[in-house]
Design a protein around this motif. Structure first.
Motif, PDB file in Angstrom:
ATOM      1  N   VAL A  12       0.851  -1.180   0.000  1.00 56.26           N
ATOM      2  CA  VAL A  12       0.000   0.000   0.000  1.00 56.26           C
ATOM      3  C   VAL A  12       0.892   1.237   0.000  1.00 56.26           C
ATOM      4  CG1 VAL A  12      -0.173   0.076   2.520  1.00 56.26           C
ATOM      5  CG2 VAL A  12      -1.990   1.082   1.131  1.00 56.26           C
ATOM      6  N   GLN A  13       0.408   2.314  -0.566  1.00 59.32           N
ATOM      7  CA  GLN A  13       1.157   3.565  -0.554  1.00 59.32           C
ATOM      8  C   GLN A  13       1.024   4.256   0.800  1.00 59.32           C
ATOM      9  OE1 GLN A  13      -0.209   5.905  -3.920  1.00 59.32           O
ATOM     10  NE2 GLN A  13       1.458   5.114  -5.191  1.00 59.32           N
ATOM     11  N   ALA A  14       2.001   5.062   1.127  1.00 53.04           N
ATOM     12  CA  ALA A  14       1.939   5.832   2.361  1.00 53.04           C
ATOM     13  C   ALA A  14       0.647   6.650   2.397  1.00 53.04           C
ATOM     14  CB  ALA A  14       3.150   6.750   2.460  1.00 53.04           C
ATOM     15  N   GLY A  15       0.023   6.650   3.571  1.00 50.85           N
ATOM     16  CA  GLY A  15      -1.252   7.327   3.733  1.00 50.85           C
ATOM     17  C   GLY A  15      -2.453   6.428   3.521  1.00 50.85           C
ATOM     18  N   GLY A  16      -2.204   5.242   2.983  1.00 52.51           N
ATOM     19  CA  GLY A  16      -3.287   4.310   2.719  1.00 52.51           C
ATOM     20  C   GLY A  16      -3.684   3.508   3.935  1.00 52.51           C
ATOM     21  N   SER A  17      -4.602   2.567   3.708  1.00 48.82           N
ATOM     22  CA  SER A  17      -5.151   1.754   4.784  1.00 48.82           C
ATOM     23  C   SER A  17      -5.138   0.277   4.421  1.00 48.82           C
ATOM     24  CB  SER A  17      -6.601   2.166   5.074  1.00 48.82           C
ATOM     25  OG  SER A  17      -6.680   3.503   5.505  1.00 48.82           O
ATOM     26  N   LEU A  18      -5.063  -0.540   5.442  1.00 55.01           N
ATOM     27  CA  LEU A  18      -5.224  -1.987   5.325  1.00 55.01           C
ATOM     28  C   LEU A  18      -5.952  -2.485   6.562  1.00 55.01           C
ATOM     29  CD1 LEU A  18      -1.723  -3.314   4.114  1.00 55.01           C
ATOM     30  CD2 LEU A  18      -3.864  -3.379   2.812  1.00 55.01           C
ATOM     31  N   ARG A  19      -6.675  -3.579   6.410  1.00 55.12           N
ATOM     32  CA  ARG A  19      -7.265  -4.243   7.566  1.00 55.12           C
ATOM     33  C   ARG A  19      -6.774  -5.675   7.615  1.00 55.12           C
ATOM     34  NH1 ARG A  19     -13.433  -5.601   9.601  1.00 55.12           N
ATOM     35  NH2 ARG A  19     -13.338  -7.183   7.956  1.00 55.12           N
ATOM     36  N   LEU A  20      -6.095  -5.987   8.677  1.00 55.67           N
ATOM     37  CA  LEU A  20      -5.637  -7.350   8.901  1.00 55.67           C
ATOM     38  C   LEU A  20      -6.695  -8.125   9.670  1.00 55.67           C
ATOM     39  CD1 LEU A  20      -1.924  -6.736   9.964  1.00 55.67           C
ATOM     40  CD2 LEU A  20      -2.904  -6.906   7.668  1.00 55.67           C
ATOM     41  N   SER A  21      -6.806  -9.392   9.349  1.00 51.73           N
ATOM     42  CA  SER A  21      -7.704 -10.294  10.073  1.00 51.73           C
ATOM     43  C   SER A  21      -6.908 -11.466  10.608  1.00 51.73           C
ATOM     44  CB  SER A  21      -8.814 -10.807   9.147  1.00 51.73           C
ATOM     45  OG  SER A  21      -9.600  -9.756   8.649  1.00 51.73           O
ATOM     46  N   LEU A  86      -1.055   4.836   6.943  1.00 55.64           N
ATOM     47  CA  LEU A  86       0.145   4.008   7.015  1.00 55.64           C
ATOM     48  C   LEU A  86       1.386   4.772   6.582  1.00 55.64           C
ATOM     49  CD1 LEU A  86      -1.438   0.700   5.797  1.00 55.64           C
ATOM     50  CD2 LEU A  86      -0.093   0.948   7.895  1.00 55.64           C
ATOM     51  N   LYS A  87       2.494   4.434   7.229  1.00 58.57           N
ATOM     52  CA  LYS A  87       3.780   5.065   6.966  1.00 58.57           C
ATOM     53  C   LYS A  87       4.781   3.992   6.536  1.00 58.57           C
ATOM     54  CE  LYS A  87       2.923   8.283  10.786  1.00 58.57           C
ATOM     55  NZ  LYS A  87       3.454   8.815  12.078  1.00 58.57           N
ATOM     56  N   PRO A  88       5.824   4.375   5.812  1.00 58.90           N
ATOM     57  CA  PRO A  88       6.831   3.379   5.418  1.00 58.90           C
ATOM     58  C   PRO A  88       7.413   2.632   6.621  1.00 58.90           C
ATOM     59  CG  PRO A  88       7.112   5.365   4.144  1.00 58.90           C
ATOM     60  CD  PRO A  88       6.056   5.671   5.173  1.00 58.90           C
ATOM     61  N   GLU A  89       7.514   3.285   7.758  1.00 57.45           N
ATOM     62  CA  GLU A  89       8.063   2.614   8.941  1.00 57.45           C
ATOM     63  C   GLU A  89       7.121   1.579   9.537  1.00 57.45           C
ATOM     64  OE1 GLU A  89       7.846   5.923   8.374  1.00 57.45           O
ATOM     65  OE2 GLU A  89       7.364   7.012  10.236  1.00 57.45           O
ATOM     66  N   ASP A  90       5.900   1.477   9.033  1.00 50.72           N
ATOM     67  CA  ASP A  90       4.990   0.414   9.446  1.00 50.72           C
ATOM     68  C   ASP A  90       5.261  -0.888   8.689  1.00 50.72           C
ATOM     69  OD1 ASP A  90       2.412   2.887   9.551  1.00 50.72           O
ATOM     70  OD2 ASP A  90       3.461   2.015  11.264  1.00 50.72           O
ATOM     71  N   THR A  91       6.143  -0.844   7.718  1.00 54.44           N
ATOM     72  CA  THR A  91       6.472  -2.040   6.946  1.00 54.44           C
ATOM     73  C   THR A  91       7.061  -3.118   7.849  1.00 54.44           C
ATOM     74  OG1 THR A  91       6.829  -0.810   4.896  1.00 54.44           O
ATOM     75  CG2 THR A  91       7.925  -2.955   5.100  1.00 54.44           C
ATOM     76  N   ALA A  92       6.457  -4.297   7.816  1.00 54.36           N
ATOM     77  CA  ALA A  92       6.880  -5.402   8.679  1.00 54.36           C
ATOM     78  C   ALA A  92       6.012  -6.619   8.380  1.00 54.36           C
ATOM     79  CB  ALA A  92       6.737  -5.029  10.152  1.00 54.36           C
ATOM     80  N   GLN A 119       2.629 -10.165   5.521  1.00 53.14           N
ATOM     81  CA  GLN A 119       3.526  -9.062   5.173  1.00 53.14           C
ATOM     82  C   GLN A 119       2.737  -7.808   4.863  1.00 53.14           C
ATOM     83  OE1 GLN A 119       7.113  -8.987   4.848  1.00 53.14           O
ATOM     84  NE2 GLN A 119       6.689  -6.782   4.665  1.00 53.14           N
ATOM     85  N   VAL A 120       3.162  -6.707   5.463  1.00 48.99           N
ATOM     86  CA  VAL A 120       2.631  -5.383   5.144  1.00 48.99           C
ATOM     87  C   VAL A 120       3.792  -4.530   4.657  1.00 48.99           C
ATOM     88  CG1 VAL A 120       1.633  -3.274   6.093  1.00 48.99           C
ATOM     89  CG2 VAL A 120       0.733  -5.509   6.791  1.00 48.99           C
ATOM     90  N   THR A 121       3.646  -4.000   3.454  1.00 53.78           N
ATOM     91  CA  THR A 121       4.678  -3.151   2.877  1.00 53.78           C
ATOM     92  C   THR A 121       4.062  -1.806   2.503  1.00 53.78           C
ATOM     93  OG1 THR A 121       5.827  -5.083   1.970  1.00 53.78           O
ATOM     94  CG2 THR A 121       6.415  -2.927   1.063  1.00 53.78           C
ATOM     95  N   VAL A 122       4.645  -0.743   3.031  1.00 56.66           N
ATOM     96  CA  VAL A 122       4.145   0.603   2.775  1.00 56.66           C
ATOM     97  C   VAL A 122       5.199   1.350   1.968  1.00 56.66           C
ATOM     98  CG1 VAL A 122       3.237   2.721   3.779  1.00 56.66           C
ATOM     99  CG2 VAL A 122       2.914   0.535   4.965  1.00 56.66           C
ATOM    100  N   SER A 123       4.832   1.750   0.768  1.00 50.91           N
ATOM    101  CA  SER A 123       5.766   2.459  -0.102  1.00 50.91           C
ATOM    102  C   SER A 123       5.635   3.964   0.085  1.00 50.91           C
ATOM    103  CB  SER A 123       5.522   2.076  -1.555  1.00 50.91           C
ATOM    104  OG  SER A 123       4.229   2.499  -1.955  1.00 50.91           O
ATOM    105  N   SER A 124       6.762   4.651  -0.092  1.00 51.78           N
ATOM    106  CA  SER A 124       6.757   6.116   0.103  1.00 51.78           C
ATOM    107  C   SER A 124       6.447   6.841  -1.193  1.00 51.78           C
ATOM    108  CB  SER A 124       8.109   6.563   0.635  1.00 51.78           C
ATOM    109  OG  SER A 124       9.139   6.147  -0.236  1.00 51.78           O
TER     110      SER A 124
END
Length: 124
Positions: A12-21, A86-92, A119-124
């Protein structure tokens, strides 16, 4: 015993959202404190959020407060992590975990069961 399976990760791009289950099977889901942790490459596993068995108490790491929300549906044996702004530092890799005690904990060693991670990857 309880088995945990995470889903919902992605790119997801920075500023976006995801929902994990995290879907649980096995013993009664409502008897577990549930937590979310994450681990970035080269870093230790980090506490993100936790929720009490009934869902009335939550804890968050400071870096996600106001952006992430943990919730659970005991009828569906599922815990969620809504991640906004989301921020790039949330990538993990994000893991859900179950604790067979009534007290919440921020320590990974306090949790008894773990999922395989998503895996969650946040691109800047």
């Amino acid at each position: 015993q309880v088995q945990l399976v995470e889903s919902g990760g992605g790119l997801v791009q920075a500023g976006g959202s995801l929902r994990l289950s995290c879907a649980a099977s096995g013993r009664t889901f409502s008897t577990y404190v549930m937590g979310w942790f994450r681990q970035a490459p080269g870093k230790e596993r980090e506490f993100v959020a936790a929720m009490s068995r009934s869902g009335d108490v939550t804890e968050y790491v400071n870096s996600v407060k106001g952006r992430f929300t943990i919730s659970r549906d005991n009828a569906k044996n599922t815990v969620y992590l809504q991640m906004n702004s989301l921020k790039p530092e949330d990538t993990a890799v994000y893991y859900c975990a179950a604790r067979d005690q009534w007290l919440l904990s921020r320590s990974a060693t306090a949790y008894d069961y773990w999922g395989q991670g998503t895996q969650v990857t946040v691109s800047s």
